[in-house]
Write a protein that holds these residues in place. Structure first.
Motif, PDB file in Angstrom:
ATOM      1  N   ASN A 325     -25.918 -18.304 -33.029  1.00 47.21           N
ATOM      2  CA  ASN A 325     -25.538 -18.424 -31.623  1.00 47.21           C
ATOM      3  C   ASN A 325     -24.677 -17.242 -31.207  1.00 47.21           C
ATOM      4  OD1 ASN A 325     -22.766 -19.092 -32.426  1.00 47.21           O
ATOM      5  ND2 ASN A 325     -23.632 -21.065 -33.039  1.00 47.21           N
ATOM      6  N   GLU A 327     -23.584 -13.903 -28.717  1.00 47.68           N
ATOM      7  CA  GLU A 327     -24.263 -12.696 -28.238  1.00 47.68           C
ATOM      8  C   GLU A 327     -24.633 -11.780 -29.399  1.00 47.68           C
ATOM      9  OE1 GLU A 327     -21.994 -10.709 -25.279  1.00 47.68           O
ATOM     10  OE2 GLU A 327     -22.086 -12.377 -23.846  1.00 47.68           O
ATOM     11  N   GLN A 348     -30.404 -19.355 -31.249  1.00 46.67           N
ATOM     12  CA  GLN A 348     -29.720 -19.865 -30.063  1.00 46.67           C
ATOM     13  C   GLN A 348     -28.826 -18.790 -29.466  1.00 46.67           C
ATOM     14  OE1 GLN A 348     -27.710 -23.430 -31.410  1.00 46.67           O
ATOM     15  NE2 GLN A 348     -29.596 -24.339 -32.208  1.00 46.67           N
ATOM     16  N   VAL A 350     -27.435 -15.859 -26.900  1.00 46.77           N
ATOM     17  CA  VAL A 350     -27.253 -15.787 -25.449  1.00 46.77           C
ATOM     18  C   VAL A 350     -26.760 -14.393 -25.074  1.00 46.77           C
ATOM     19  CG1 VAL A 350     -26.742 -18.258 -25.249  1.00 46.77           C
ATOM     20  CG2 VAL A 350     -24.873 -16.635 -25.608  1.00 46.77           C
ATOM     21  N   ASN A 370     -35.155 -17.504 -27.764  1.00 42.36           N
ATOM     22  CA  ASN A 370     -33.728 -17.546 -27.444  1.00 42.36           C
ATOM     23  C   ASN A 370     -33.595 -17.645 -25.928  1.00 42.36           C
ATOM     24  OD1 ASN A 370     -32.176 -16.804 -30.132  1.00 42.36           O
ATOM     25  ND2 ASN A 370     -33.948 -15.438 -30.002  1.00 42.36           N
ATOM     26  N   LYS A 371     -33.467 -18.863 -25.416  1.00 40.09           N
ATOM     27  CA  LYS A 371     -33.505 -19.082 -23.971  1.00 40.09           C
ATOM     28  C   LYS A 371     -32.334 -18.437 -23.243  1.00 40.09           C
ATOM     29  CE  LYS A 371     -36.059 -23.439 -24.355  1.00 40.09           C
ATOM     30  NZ  LYS A 371     -36.073 -24.890 -24.039  1.00 40.09           N
ATOM     31  N   GLY A 372     -31.236 -18.191 -23.949  1.00 43.87           N
ATOM     32  CA  GLY A 372     -30.063 -17.640 -23.288  1.00 43.87           C
ATOM     33  C   GLY A 372     -30.008 -16.130 -23.244  1.00 43.87           C
TER      34      GLY A 372
END
Length: 472
Positions: A325, A327, A348, A350, A370-372
């Protein structure tokens, strides 16, 4: 005769005995299609090098091979041999330097006795049907550099009992049933020369400590310090150049590649398809000389460690299919300047993708799932809430009668037209402006090119008259 090399020909049929009495016999890469003669041992008593690889030999390995007490290299790889490993190989390990039985159909277990004076440098049993565990006496083979038992059915814990083999360079346990944690406790818990580690597709779990797995100078040192290129090989010591070249298969950049020659500088770590989690960030940062790092399909969480940016030699990085998760650290884009393959998909992550250096060359497939994430190569642009719609189809552009105008493309044209009109329109509509404009332009041209308006003599008269008028 000392050397008989008939490799890479079209010899076929059965292998007959007795074989020529030579020290170096190479019949590899032919089309022999038979069993290995049961009496072969009596024909190679004085042989030090025997290679029957890449043929179509089938049946069992004859026990008589162990009668060749002078044998240093035995390569029976890439055939269709079946049955179990001869137990007499344990005795042969006193003199044997290379035992390559790769890509056969051998069953049973690895022979469980190795001499205290074991001289094996290469043991390659990859792609067979072997079961059981790694025998404890294998630790007697302290000269072992290549240990490859990948693609078998070995069911065992991670072989910490081999940690005292300080010369080990290649460890391949891929596609077996190894379980438990990787780290080894106690003194001498690392292999100082290890350069290729492949533990992919097992059942390994727990916290990953790469430093305890591979704390080698080869992986940690700056490769620029090694100016001389060397390859892994075995010298049969026959009094003349008789080298055996080690080969191995690695997964690089998503493809299986067979390394015919293994540079001592080449480093690779593949721990994919296990259940490892939470690597120590500092451990990852020490692998400054690694070329390939594959940690995909594990259970890693937390953000990507910025210390990965210190792996300046890295060419392939795969962290896909985890639960990472946060950046993408800018340190990765700044430090991984040789990166050719990147896979961060299905995590995950972002935030914006660093669009600099090598990271500007990777396409959407490197980040999908990675939707973010947002960035120039993704459908989701940074700053937008919804992903951009795909390019309109022919039906979309003709679904309404109203024309669609993209004002971005018209801005430059409108600016030019406006500026041009500000200058030309007054000259066309106002006579006084037009007369003054042409008179001014005429005077400028007369001062620059007077000879275009008057002949030489008349030009001098006019000039003298103007000077006289200026004096008065």
């Amino acid at each position: 005769m000392i050397v008989l090399d008939l490799s890479s020909n079209q010899l076929q049929g059965q292998l007959s005995t007795p074989l020529p009495s030579v020290m170096h016999l190479d019949l590899s890469r032919n089309n022999f299609n038979s069993v290995i003669p049961a009496s072969i041992g009596s024909s190679i008593i004085s042989a030090s090098f025997l290679s029957l690889s890449s043929n179509k030999f089938h049946g069992q390995i004859p026990e008589s091979i162990c009668n060749a007490k002078s044998l240093r290299v035995l390569d029976l790889s890439h055939n269709s041999l079946s049955g179990t490993l001869p137990q007499c190989f344990s005795t042969l390990s006193r003199t044997l330097g290379v035992l390559n039985l790769r890509r056969n159909n051998l069953i049973g277990t690895i022979f469980d006795k190795f001499s205290k004076y074991c001289r094996l440098q290469t043991l390659n049993l990859n792609e067979n049907l072997l079961e059981g565990v790694i025998p404890m006496p294998l630790a007697n083979c302290t000269n072992l550099e290549v240990f490859d038992i990948g693609n078998n059915q070995i069911h065992d814990a991670f072989p910490c009992h081999l940690k005292k083999i300080s010369n080990l360079r290649i460890l391949v346990l891929r596609s077996n049933k190894f379980y438990g944690s990787i780290g080894c406790e106690g003194p001498n818990d690392t292999w100082p020369m290890l350069q290729i580690v492949d533990l992919a597709s097992n059942n390994l779990s727990g916290r990953l400590s790469i430093k305890s797995l591979a704390n080698s100078k080869t992986m940690m040192a700056d490769n620029k310090a090694y100016s001389e290129l060397k390859y892994l090989h075995y010298n049969a010591g026959l009094g003349f150049p008789s080298y055996y070249q080690d080969t191995i298969t690695v997964v690089s950049k998503g493809l299986q590649i067979e390394l015919v020659k293994i540079l001592t500088l080449f480093t690779s770590i593949d721990l994919s398809c296990n259940n490892l989690d939470r690597p120590k960030p500092k451990d990852l940062g020490v692998l400054k000389a690694s070329y390939i790092l594959n940690l995909s399909f594990n259970a890693f969480t937390d953000p990507i460690p910025p210390s990965l940016g210190k792996l300046s030699e890295l060419e392939s990085l795969d962290l896909s299919s985890n639960k990472l998760n946060g950046e993408i650290p800018m340190q990765l884009a700044d430090g991984l300047t040789f990166l050719l393959v990147l896979n961060l998909s299905f995590n995950q992550l972002v935030g914006p993708i660093p669009f600099v250096k090598q990271f500007a060359t990777f396409l959407e497939a490197s980040y999908e799932g990675n939707k973010g994430l947002c960035g120039p190569h993704l459908r989701t642009k940074c700053g937008s809430v919804e992903p951009h719609s795909p390019f309109p189809t022919f039906e979309d552009t003709h679904s309404t009668s109203r024309p669609l105008i993209d004002w971005k493309f018209l801005s430059a044209e409108l600016g030019f037209a406006f500026g041009f009109g500000m200058v030309i329109m007054p000259l066309m509509l106002l006579k006084r402006w037009r007369i003054r404009y042409y008179k001014h332009i005429d005077e400028i041209f007369f001062k620059i090119f007077p000879q275009l308006y008057l002949g030489g003599k008349k030009y001098r008269q006019v000039r003298a008259h103007r000077n006289l008028m200026q004096r008065h």
